[in-house]
Motif scaffolding. Structure first.
Motif, PDB file in Angstrom:
ATOM      1  N   PHE A   1       0.831  -1.206   0.000  1.00 32.90           N
ATOM      2  CA  PHE A   1       0.000   0.000   0.000  1.00 32.90           C
ATOM      3  C   PHE A   1       0.868   1.260   0.000  1.00 32.90           C
ATOM      4  CE2 PHE A   1      -2.683   3.199   2.197  1.00 32.90           C
ATOM      5  CZ  PHE A   1      -3.756   3.189   1.327  1.00 32.90           C
TER       6      PHE A   1
ATOM      7  N   TYR B   1     -13.097   3.321 -15.774  1.00 30.60           N
ATOM      8  CA  TYR B   1     -13.824   3.175 -14.517  1.00 30.60           C
ATOM      9  C   TYR B   1     -15.280   3.519 -14.832  1.00 30.60           C
ATOM     10  CZ  TYR B   1     -15.285   4.487  -9.780  1.00 30.60           C
ATOM     11  OH  TYR B   1     -15.956   4.601  -8.587  1.00 30.60           O
TER      12      TYR B   1
ATOM     13  N   ARG C   1     -14.848  -1.304  -6.542  1.00 27.55           N
ATOM     14  CA  ARG C   1     -14.759  -0.775  -5.178  1.00 27.55           C
ATOM     15  C   ARG C   1     -13.460   0.026  -5.051  1.00 27.55           C
ATOM     16  NH1 ARG C   1     -16.596  -6.058  -4.555  1.00 27.55           N
ATOM     17  NH2 ARG C   1     -18.813  -6.149  -4.182  1.00 27.55           N
ATOM     18  N   THR C   2     -12.552  -0.406  -4.168  1.00 27.33           N
ATOM     19  CA  THR C   2     -11.352   0.423  -3.983  1.00 27.33           C
ATOM     20  C   THR C   2     -10.204   0.065  -4.917  1.00 27.33           C
ATOM     21  OG1 THR C   2     -10.563  -1.073  -2.296  1.00 27.33           O
ATOM     22  CG2 THR C   2     -11.844   0.816  -1.556  1.00 27.33           C
ATOM     23  N   SER C   3     -10.308  -1.042  -5.613  1.00 27.86           N
ATOM     24  CA  SER C   3      -9.162  -1.414  -6.451  1.00 27.86           C
ATOM     25  C   SER C   3      -9.023  -0.402  -7.589  1.00 27.86           C
ATOM     26  CB  SER C   3      -9.311  -2.830  -6.978  1.00 27.86           C
ATOM     27  OG  SER C   3      -9.787  -2.840  -8.272  1.00 27.86           O
ATOM     28  N   GLY C   4      -7.825  -0.114  -7.974  1.00 28.49           N
ATOM     29  CA  GLY C   4      -7.631   1.058  -8.827  1.00 28.49           C
ATOM     30  C   GLY C   4      -7.255   0.792 -10.263  1.00 28.49           C
TER      31      GLY C   4
ATOM     32  N   PRO D   1      -3.449   6.308 -13.005  1.00 33.36           N
ATOM     33  CA  PRO D   1      -3.788   7.721 -12.793  1.00 33.36           C
ATOM     34  C   PRO D   1      -4.495   8.281 -14.032  1.00 33.36           C
ATOM     35  CG  PRO D   1      -1.562   7.284 -12.057  1.00 33.36           C
ATOM     36  CD  PRO D   1      -2.033   6.031 -12.745  1.00 33.36           C
ATOM     37  N   ILE D   2      -5.336   9.257 -13.806  1.00 38.00           N
ATOM     38  CA  ILE D   2      -6.248   9.701 -14.869  1.00 38.00           C
ATOM     39  C   ILE D   2      -5.512  10.273 -16.074  1.00 38.00           C
ATOM     40  CG2 ILE D   2      -6.680  12.035 -13.925  1.00 38.00           C
ATOM     41  CD1 ILE D   2      -9.465   9.827 -15.182  1.00 38.00           C
TER      42      ILE D   2
ATOM     43  N   ASN E   1     -18.168   9.183  -7.820  1.00 36.92           N
ATOM     44  CA  ASN E   1     -16.811   9.024  -7.337  1.00 36.92           C
ATOM     45  C   ASN E   1     -16.629   9.821  -6.055  1.00 36.92           C
ATOM     46  OD1 ASN E   1     -14.087   8.292  -7.514  1.00 36.92           O
ATOM     47  ND2 ASN E   1     -14.159   8.541  -9.742  1.00 36.92           N
TER      48      ASN E   1
ATOM     49  N   GLU F   1      -8.863  13.483  -9.071  1.00 37.30           N
ATOM     50  CA  GLU F   1      -8.552  12.079  -9.364  1.00 37.30           C
ATOM     51  C   GLU F   1      -9.673  11.164  -8.890  1.00 37.30           C
ATOM     52  OE1 GLU F   1      -6.996   9.812 -10.672  1.00 37.30           O
ATOM     53  OE2 GLU F   1      -5.074  10.535 -11.403  1.00 37.30           O
ATOM     54  N   ARG F   2      -9.552   9.890  -9.237  1.00 34.09           N
ATOM     55  CA  ARG F   2     -10.488   8.905  -8.706  1.00 34.09           C
ATOM     56  C   ARG F   2     -10.152   8.641  -7.243  1.00 34.09           C
ATOM     57  NH1 ARG F   2      -9.093   5.708 -14.123  1.00 34.09           N
ATOM     58  NH2 ARG F   2     -10.696   6.529 -15.492  1.00 34.09           N
ATOM     59  N   HIS F   3     -11.070   7.960  -6.540  1.00 31.92           N
ATOM     60  CA  HIS F   3     -10.936   7.858  -5.082  1.00 31.92           C
ATOM     61  C   HIS F   3      -9.699   7.080  -4.634  1.00 31.92           C
ATOM     62  CE1 HIS F   3     -13.506   4.552  -6.512  1.00 31.92           C
ATOM     63  NE2 HIS F   3     -12.880   3.820  -5.624  1.00 31.92           N
ATOM     64  N   TYR F   4      -9.205   6.190  -5.474  1.00 27.24           N
ATOM     65  CA  TYR F   4      -8.079   5.345  -5.065  1.00 27.24           C
ATOM     66  C   TYR F   4      -6.733   5.943  -5.484  1.00 27.24           C
ATOM     67  CZ  TYR F   4      -9.354   4.120  -9.778  1.00 27.24           C
ATOM     68  OH  TYR F   4      -9.717   4.211 -11.086  1.00 27.24           O
ATOM     69  N   GLN F   5      -6.748   7.216  -5.845  1.00 28.22           N
ATOM     70  CA  GLN F   5      -5.517   7.813  -6.346  1.00 28.22           C
ATOM     71  C   GLN F   5      -5.173   9.086  -5.573  1.00 28.22           C
ATOM     72  OE1 GLN F   5      -3.446   6.424  -9.065  1.00 28.22           O
ATOM     73  NE2 GLN F   5      -2.331   7.718  -7.648  1.00 28.22           N
TER      74      GLN F   5
ATOM     75  N   PHE G   1      -3.905   1.277  -4.008  1.00 31.62           N
ATOM     76  CA  PHE G   1      -5.054   0.472  -3.580  1.00 31.62           C
ATOM     77  C   PHE G   1      -5.071  -0.917  -4.227  1.00 31.62           C
ATOM     78  CE2 PHE G   1      -6.171   4.465  -1.864  1.00 31.62           C
ATOM     79  CZ  PHE G   1      -7.027   4.203  -0.807  1.00 31.62           C
TER      80      PHE G   1
END
Lengths: 288, 225
Positions: free
Chosen positions: A25, A205, A211-214, A217-218, B142, B173-177, B206
């Motif tokens: 993490f 996405y 859920r939280t898995s990513g 980056p955008i 989000n 950003e998205r929530h996990y970033q 994440f």
């Protein structure tokens, strides 16, 4: 309070639990993508890229997220179907081959050709997923399978198709892989009829299934998606999300495969029929 | 692209109109950031922000940023806040447009914040729609957040903060970033202000497979009236 929590946090970071590499993490638990790419290049050096001989119309199998841990029933069923299908040319597994380190031998055994039960010894290509690097699992992956970044082609009498495996196991392509990918695809795309990208991490996405898995980056996602569209990539096959997703964007078809893991609710795999016109997809549920 | 330009012009027009309204107080912020990104290499960004207060409780924070990775972003955040002896609570709306390569994004959301002498938290949700290249995708609801800790007791002159956020202005950003920032603010007098920050944005946290993605330094100077 802090004095009580501190040792617990330290323990989690130091050990993790048996399945989740909690340390990951906050920091890489093994080689980062930059080093994995360099090692992959070194492994590929001097070797000719794999070529699969096929007809103009051909079929390949794809599955994602086997997460091999204690059992490997679904992967075994996939393997039986794939290795007894004379129409198939090869198969791809889109990452998270194992749930946690030390299960790679079981994974490879489950996908092995068994002359007693199978008719065709088709080749399988493997993609690196985030679970495969937990607890420094990259060490096993590169030893037992090989590079995480590579390309191969499917040759048929009138031409050839290009397949590129990308390493997105740690959430980014990194500097050198990005440069290599952009330069390689831009200079070679015109030599191929279709181009397929194989990656573990899904790019978009579009629902709450993760859920939280990513994802990435955008800004990296946008740069990549823009590039894939400009290069007229035919199909991007992804895993990671464990839920099927079918998208078209910028002239590119994006498919996320649901997990084939034994613990998956609706384990599935995909048969991809390739022809001069494009691809046709047949989703297959695994029934025990 | 034409549509994005229209939206940009409309927003700038709105901001100009807003700033020209019967405002009570406000300020202008000019900021730069420079850093390293594993995909884009070295990058820098320049932004201008205006914050205008219309009453004791109502404010609009709006601005525009150009980033050398090829992104232009325009954002406005109107907010309503209430001051208490122990801190401040606030509610805000978020509206952001951005263009990167051939892709345009529109984000809209609402959030609420709580700020005390030592800690602050802001949580909200937003929708993002992006399109271009003949396609359009809407992301599901989000989460956006910003958690901060003040390392010095909050004073008018100096402030040293640690932040974990996925909703920096122009960088939603998205929530996990998340991005992690250490930031220092100094106000030599009531009109001038300067802040300096160092930030780091990892990838893959994440997924439990974190990797280096981006680091940067940023500086902002402000003039308040």
């Amino acid at each position: 309070m802090v004095r009580r929590l501190f040792p617990i946090v330290l323990c989690l970071l130091g050990c993790g639990c048996s399945q989740l590499d909690i340390k990951g993490f906050v920091m890489p638990t093994g080689d980062g993508v930059q080093l994995r790419f360099e090692q992959s290049v070194a492994m590929n050096e001097g070797l000719k890229a794999a070529t699969v001989e096929a007809e103009e119309n051909y079929l390949f199998y794809a599955a994602a997220d086997p997460h091999i841990y204690h059992t490997q029933n679904n992967v075994g069923l996939f393997n039986d179907a794939f290795r007894n299908d004379g129409g198939a040319s090869f198969g791809v597994i889109l990452g998270d081959c194992t749930d946690v380190r030390n299960n790679l031998p079981n994974y490879l055994r489950a996908l092995a050709f068994d002359p007693q039960r199978h008719t065709y010894d088709h080749k399988i290509f493997h993609i690196l997923g985030n679970h495969d690097v937990y607890f420094n699992g990259w060490v096993d992956f590169k030893r037992l399978i090989g590079p995480s970044v590579y390309w191969f082609e499917v040759a048929f009498p009138e031409g050839k198709d290009l397949f590129i495996s990308l390493d997105t196991a740690t959430g980014t392509l990194g500097r050198d892989q990005t440069e290599w990918f952009r330069s390689f695809l831009a200079s070679n795309r015109s030599n191929y009829r279709h181009c397929f990208i194989l990656t573990h991490m899904n790019l978009f996405y579009t629902d709450g299934s993760q859920r939280t898995s990513g994802n990435m980056p955008i800004e990296e996602t946008f740069a990549l998606v823009d590039f894939l569209g400009r290069q007229r990539v035919t199909l991007v096959l992804q895993g990671h999300d464990h839920h099927r997703e079918e998208l078209s964007y910028g002239g590119v078809e994006y498919r996320v495969l649901g997990a084939i893991a034994d613990k998956a609710d609706d384990p599935e795999y995909l048969k991809v029929n390739v022809s001069p016109q494009g691809v046709e997809l047949e989703w297959q549920y695994i029934t025990q | 692209m034409i549509r994005f330009r229209h939206i940009l012009l409309a927003l700038l027009l709105l901001a100009t109109t807003t700033l020209g309204a019967r405002a009570q107080s406000g300020g202008l912020w000019l900021g730069v950031r420079a850093g390293h990104n594993v995909v884009f290499g070295g990058f820098s960004a320049l932004h201008v922000r205006a914050i205008q207060r219309f009453a004791d409780n109502l404010a609009v924070d709006a601005g525009v940023q150009y980033n050398t990775i090829g992104r232009t972003a325009v954002e406005a955040r109107p907010s309503y806040s209430l001051e208490f002896a122990w801190g401040r609570v606030s509610a805000e709306a978020l509206l952001a447009f951005a263009n990167q390569t051939s892709i345009n994004t529109l984000s809209a959301g609402v959030g609420a914040g709580l700020s005390t002498r030592w800690v602050g938290a802001k949580v909200g949700c937003y929708y993002r729609m992006f399109g271009g290249q003949g396609g359009q995708i809407v992301e599901p609801l989000n989460l956006y957040y910003e958690f901060s800790a003040n390392l010095l007791p909050r004073r008018e002159e100096w402030k040293l903060q640690l932040l974990a956020t996925n909703c920096e202005m122009f960088e939603i950003e998205r929530h996990y970033q998340p991005t992690f920032i250490v930031e220092c603010h100094h106000n030599p007098n009531s009109a001038l202000g300067i802040s300096f920050g160092l930030g780091c944005k990892p990838a893959g946290m994440f997924n439990l497979s974190a990797d280096y993605y981006q680091s940067f330094a940023k500086m902002e100077v402000s003039y308040r009236w």
